[in-house]
Design a protein around this motif. Structure first.
Motif, PDB file in Angstrom:
ATOM      1  N   ALA A  11       1.824 -12.148 -11.778  1.00 33.56           N
ATOM      2  CA  ALA A  11       3.258 -11.908 -11.932  1.00 33.56           C
ATOM      3  C   ALA A  11       4.040 -12.979 -11.200  1.00 33.56           C
ATOM      4  CB  ALA A  11       3.642 -10.526 -11.399  1.00 33.56           C
ATOM      5  N   GLN A  12       5.248 -13.256 -11.691  1.00 32.72           N
ATOM      6  CA  GLN A  12       6.111 -14.231 -11.034  1.00 32.72           C
ATOM      7  C   GLN A  12       6.661 -13.679  -9.720  1.00 32.72           C
ATOM      8  OE1 GLN A  12       8.646 -14.597 -14.505  1.00 32.72           O
ATOM      9  NE2 GLN A  12       7.848 -16.642 -14.937  1.00 32.72           N
ATOM     10  N   ASP A  13       6.729 -12.366  -9.615  1.00 37.13           N
ATOM     11  CA  ASP A  13       7.226 -11.693  -8.418  1.00 37.13           C
ATOM     12  C   ASP A  13       6.028 -11.105  -7.665  1.00 37.13           C
ATOM     13  OD1 ASP A  13       8.213  -9.926  -6.520  1.00 37.13           O
ATOM     14  OD2 ASP A  13       9.751  -9.087  -7.838  1.00 37.13           O
ATOM     15  N   PRO A  14       5.726 -11.587  -6.440  1.00 40.65           N
ATOM     16  CA  PRO A  14       4.563 -11.088  -5.698  1.00 40.65           C
ATOM     17  C   PRO A  14       4.610  -9.580  -5.436  1.00 40.65           C
ATOM     18  CG  PRO A  14       5.397 -13.104  -4.697  1.00 40.65           C
ATOM     19  CD  PRO A  14       6.394 -12.685  -5.726  1.00 40.65           C
ATOM     20  N   MET A  15       5.802  -9.032  -5.206  1.00 39.04           N
ATOM     21  CA  MET A  15       5.920  -7.590  -4.977  1.00 39.04           C
ATOM     22  C   MET A  15       5.557  -6.814  -6.237  1.00 39.04           C
ATOM     23  SD  MET A  15       6.645  -7.070  -1.844  1.00 39.04           S
ATOM     24  CE  MET A  15       7.242  -5.384  -1.840  1.00 39.04           C
ATOM     25  N   LEU A  16       6.010  -7.314  -7.371  1.00 36.73           N
ATOM     26  CA  LEU A  16       5.687  -6.674  -8.644  1.00 36.73           C
ATOM     27  C   LEU A  16       4.192  -6.761  -8.911  1.00 36.73           C
ATOM     28  CD1 LEU A  16       6.664  -5.297 -11.242  1.00 36.73           C
ATOM     29  CD2 LEU A  16       7.096  -7.575 -12.180  1.00 36.73           C
ATOM     30  N   GLU A  17       3.612  -7.907  -8.626  1.00 34.36           N
ATOM     31  CA  GLU A  17       2.170  -8.075  -8.819  1.00 34.36           C
ATOM     32  C   GLU A  17       1.394  -7.068  -7.973  1.00 34.36           C
ATOM     33  OE1 GLU A  17      -1.098 -11.508  -7.815  1.00 34.36           O
ATOM     34  OE2 GLU A  17       0.732 -12.124  -8.874  1.00 34.36           O
ATOM     35  N   ALA A  18       1.831  -6.895  -6.723  1.00 31.59           N
ATOM     36  CA  ALA A  18       1.153  -5.945  -5.840  1.00 31.59           C
ATOM     37  C   ALA A  18       1.292  -4.516  -6.358  1.00 31.59           C
ATOM     38  CB  ALA A  18       1.724  -6.054  -4.425  1.00 31.59           C
ATOM     39  N   GLY A  19       2.498  -4.174  -6.857  1.00 31.66           N
ATOM     40  CA  GLY A  19       2.724  -2.827  -7.365  1.00 31.66           C
ATOM     41  C   GLY A  19       1.890  -2.512  -8.591  1.00 31.66           C
ATOM     42  N   VAL A  20       1.796  -3.464  -9.506  1.00 33.63           N
ATOM     43  CA  VAL A  20       1.003  -3.251 -10.716  1.00 33.63           C
ATOM     44  C   VAL A  20      -0.480  -3.190 -10.371  1.00 33.63           C
ATOM     45  CG1 VAL A  20       0.349  -4.224 -12.948  1.00 33.63           C
ATOM     46  CG2 VAL A  20       2.734  -4.274 -12.217  1.00 33.63           C
ATOM     47  N   THR A  21      -0.898  -3.986  -9.413  1.00 35.56           N
ATOM     48  CA  THR A  21      -2.300  -3.950  -8.982  1.00 35.56           C
ATOM     49  C   THR A  21      -2.662  -2.571  -8.442  1.00 35.56           C
ATOM     50  OG1 THR A  21      -2.272  -6.322  -8.472  1.00 35.56           O
ATOM     51  CG2 THR A  21      -4.001  -4.990  -7.436  1.00 35.56           C
ATOM     52  N   VAL A  22      -1.767  -1.987  -7.640  1.00 35.75           N
ATOM     53  CA  VAL A  22      -1.992  -0.630  -7.124  1.00 35.75           C
ATOM     54  C   VAL A  22      -2.059   0.370  -8.279  1.00 35.75           C
ATOM     55  CG1 VAL A  22      -0.968   1.247  -5.784  1.00 35.75           C
ATOM     56  CG2 VAL A  22      -0.995  -1.073  -4.854  1.00 35.75           C
ATOM     57  N   ALA A  23      -1.153   0.218  -9.254  1.00 33.04           N
ATOM     58  CA  ALA A  23      -1.138   1.129 -10.401  1.00 33.04           C
ATOM     59  C   ALA A  23      -2.444   1.048 -11.191  1.00 33.04           C
ATOM     60  CB  ALA A  23       0.055   0.815 -11.306  1.00 33.04           C
ATOM     61  N   VAL A  24      -2.965  -0.171 -11.352  1.00 29.57           N
ATOM     62  CA  VAL A  24      -4.218  -0.352 -12.082  1.00 29.57           C
ATOM     63  C   VAL A  24      -5.360   0.364 -11.363  1.00 29.57           C
ATOM     64  CG1 VAL A  24      -5.972  -2.058 -12.757  1.00 29.57           C
ATOM     65  CG2 VAL A  24      -3.539  -2.484 -13.228  1.00 29.57           C
ATOM     66  N   HIS A  25      -5.357   0.320 -10.025  1.00 31.34           N
ATOM     67  CA  HIS A  25      -6.401   1.002  -9.246  1.00 31.34           C
ATOM     68  C   HIS A  25      -6.428   2.503  -9.539  1.00 31.34           C
ATOM     69  CE1 HIS A  25      -8.473  -1.814  -6.719  1.00 31.34           C
ATOM     70  NE2 HIS A  25      -7.364  -2.365  -6.276  1.00 31.34           N
ATOM     71  N   GLY A  26      -5.279   3.057  -9.954  1.00 28.76           N
ATOM     72  CA  GLY A  26      -5.217   4.490 -10.200  1.00 28.76           C
ATOM     73  C   GLY A  26      -5.653   4.917 -11.581  1.00 28.76           C
ATOM     74  N   ASP A  99       4.288   2.308 -18.303  1.00 27.91           N
ATOM     75  CA  ASP A  99       3.831   3.139 -17.192  1.00 27.91           C
ATOM     76  C   ASP A  99       2.317   2.916 -17.069  1.00 27.91           C
ATOM     77  OD1 ASP A  99       2.575   4.660 -19.197  1.00 27.91           O
ATOM     78  OD2 ASP A  99       4.195   6.133 -19.252  1.00 27.91           O
ATOM     79  N   PRO A 100       1.693   3.416 -16.001  1.00 29.88           N
ATOM     80  CA  PRO A 100       0.260   3.149 -15.827  1.00 29.88           C
ATOM     81  C   PRO A 100      -0.600   3.556 -17.011  1.00 29.88           C
ATOM     82  CG  PRO A 100       1.181   3.971 -13.775  1.00 29.88           C
ATOM     83  CD  PRO A 100       2.271   4.086 -14.818  1.00 29.88           C
ATOM     84  N   ASP A 101      -0.279   4.697 -17.651  1.00 30.29           N
ATOM     85  CA  ASP A 101      -1.087   5.160 -18.772  1.00 30.29           C
ATOM     86  C   ASP A 101      -0.975   4.217 -19.965  1.00 30.29           C
ATOM     87  OD1 ASP A 101      -2.722   7.247 -20.153  1.00 30.29           O
ATOM     88  OD2 ASP A 101      -0.919   7.374 -21.399  1.00 30.29           O
ATOM     89  N   ARG A 102       0.251   3.819 -20.279  1.00 32.89           N
ATOM     90  CA  ARG A 102       0.435   2.920 -21.422  1.00 32.89           C
ATOM     91  C   ARG A 102      -0.174   1.549 -21.144  1.00 32.89           C
ATOM     92  NH1 ARG A 102       5.904   2.189 -25.070  1.00 32.89           N
ATOM     93  NH2 ARG A 102       4.892   1.011 -26.724  1.00 32.89           N
ATOM     94  N   LEU A 103      -0.034   1.076 -19.911  1.00 31.69           N
ATOM     95  CA  LEU A 103      -0.645  -0.200 -19.558  1.00 31.69           C
ATOM     96  C   LEU A 103      -2.155  -0.113 -19.714  1.00 31.69           C
ATOM     97  CD1 LEU A 103      -0.475  -3.063 -18.427  1.00 31.69           C
ATOM     98  CD2 LEU A 103      -0.518  -2.078 -16.129  1.00 31.69           C
ATOM     99  N   ALA A 104      -2.747   0.972 -19.231  1.00 39.10           N
ATOM    100  CA  ALA A 104      -4.196   1.130 -19.335  1.00 39.10           C
ATOM    101  C   ALA A 104      -4.639   1.163 -20.788  1.00 39.10           C
ATOM    102  CB  ALA A 104      -4.637   2.398 -18.608  1.00 39.10           C
ATOM    103  N   ARG A 105      -3.911   1.886 -21.640  1.00 43.80           N
ATOM    104  CA  ARG A 105      -4.287   1.959 -23.061  1.00 43.80           C
ATOM    105  C   ARG A 105      -4.203   0.589 -23.727  1.00 43.80           C
ATOM    106  NH1 ARG A 105      -0.638   4.659 -25.683  1.00 43.80           N
ATOM    107  NH2 ARG A 105       0.620   5.550 -24.005  1.00 43.80           N
ATOM    108  N   THR A 106      -3.188  -0.189 -23.365  1.00 40.46           N
ATOM    109  CA  THR A 106      -3.028  -1.522 -23.944  1.00 40.46           C
ATOM    110  C   THR A 106      -4.132  -2.454 -23.456  1.00 40.46           C
ATOM    111  OG1 THR A 106      -0.639  -1.176 -24.045  1.00 40.46           O
ATOM    112  CG2 THR A 106      -1.416  -3.435 -24.282  1.00 40.46           C
ATOM    113  N   VAL A 107      -4.483  -2.344 -22.182  1.00 43.39           N
ATOM    114  CA  VAL A 107      -5.585  -3.144 -21.631  1.00 43.39           C
ATOM    115  C   VAL A 107      -6.897  -2.793 -22.329  1.00 43.39           C
ATOM    116  CG1 VAL A 107      -7.047  -3.434 -19.584  1.00 43.39           C
ATOM    117  CG2 VAL A 107      -4.554  -3.616 -19.380  1.00 43.39           C
ATOM    118  N   LEU A 108      -7.162  -1.502 -22.512  1.00 38.39           N
ATOM    119  CA  LEU A 108      -8.399  -1.084 -23.168  1.00 38.39           C
ATOM    120  C   LEU A 108      -8.441  -1.562 -24.615  1.00 38.39           C
ATOM    121  CD1 LEU A 108      -8.705   2.542 -21.725  1.00 38.39           C
ATOM    122  CD2 LEU A 108     -10.156   0.574 -21.170  1.00 38.39           C
TER     123      LEU A 108
END
Length: 202
Positions: A11-26, A99-108
């Motif tokens: 991510a271009q924003d380090p805070m956003l990158e950290a937040g999404v990384t945490v969301a992915v862990h869940g 949201d985390p669920d939609r991101l996960a479905r798109t990643v899968l």
């Protein structure tokens, strides 16, 4: 159930990158790629989608381990979506809809070789390409079956879902995608979706 899909986040924003990384862990079916393990999918998060951001998608997609790319942008126009897909993005999301669920479905879906984008964006693309459909011999177009399959592929549906919705076998769906990809000498499913949209074949 197999191993979670390995994901990296850029991510271009380090805070956003950290937040999404945490969301992915869940998310149970995806996880952040551990050190030394190449990710199967890289989530690229940007604000505006311009040449610099498209270069980032291209560079990510052509890295040595060639991860699939899911692009999350603040806004996406139909033209930007086509550029992103042509550059190598397999999944497209708007930040406000993610949201985390939609991101996960798109990643899968991306990891499975499917392309996905917001349904309303797909509708805009279909309307645009239908209005600009070039004339040509019928042999250069798609059959009704191929159009039905590719509308669902472009909507991010997996092979099994498409087969159930259209009452085809999974082998038939895979064969349709394979035939179109070979006929137009395309690289993969995402490239095929970009091509049929851009060429006005849906």
């Amino acid at each position: 159930m197999g191993e979670p899909v390995a994901v990296s986040v850029v991510a271009q924003d380090p805070m956003l990158e950290a937040g999404v990384t945490v969301a992915v862990h869940g998310c149970p079916d995806v996880d952040v790629s551990p050190p030394g393990v190449p990710p199967a999918v890289t989530v690229v998060i940007v604000d505006e989608l311009g040449e610099h951001e498209l270069d980032l998608v291209r560079a990510t997609r052509t890295a040595a381990h060639r991860p699939e790319v899911v692009l999350v942008a603040t806004e996406l126009t139909p033209t930007q979506a086509l550029h992103a897909i042509a550059t190598g993005a397999r999944g497209l999301l708007r930040r406000r809809e993610t949201d985390p669920d939609r991101l996960a479905r798109t990643v899968l879906a991306a990891a499975a070789g499917d392309a996905a984008m917001p349904p309303d964006l797909l509708d805009h693309l279909l309307d645009h390409t239908a209005a600009h459909r070039p004339p040509g011999p019928a042999g250069l177009g798609l059959s009704d079956r191929e159009r039905a399959v590719f509308r669902l592929v472009a909507d991010g549906r997996e092979t099994g879902e498409i087969a159930r919705e259209l009452s085809y076998s999974q082998r038939t769906v895979a064969g349709v995608v394979h035939d179109v990809t070979n006929r137009f000498r395309l690289r993969n499913r995402a490239h095929a979706v970009a091509y049929v949209l851009r060429a006005g074949l849906l």
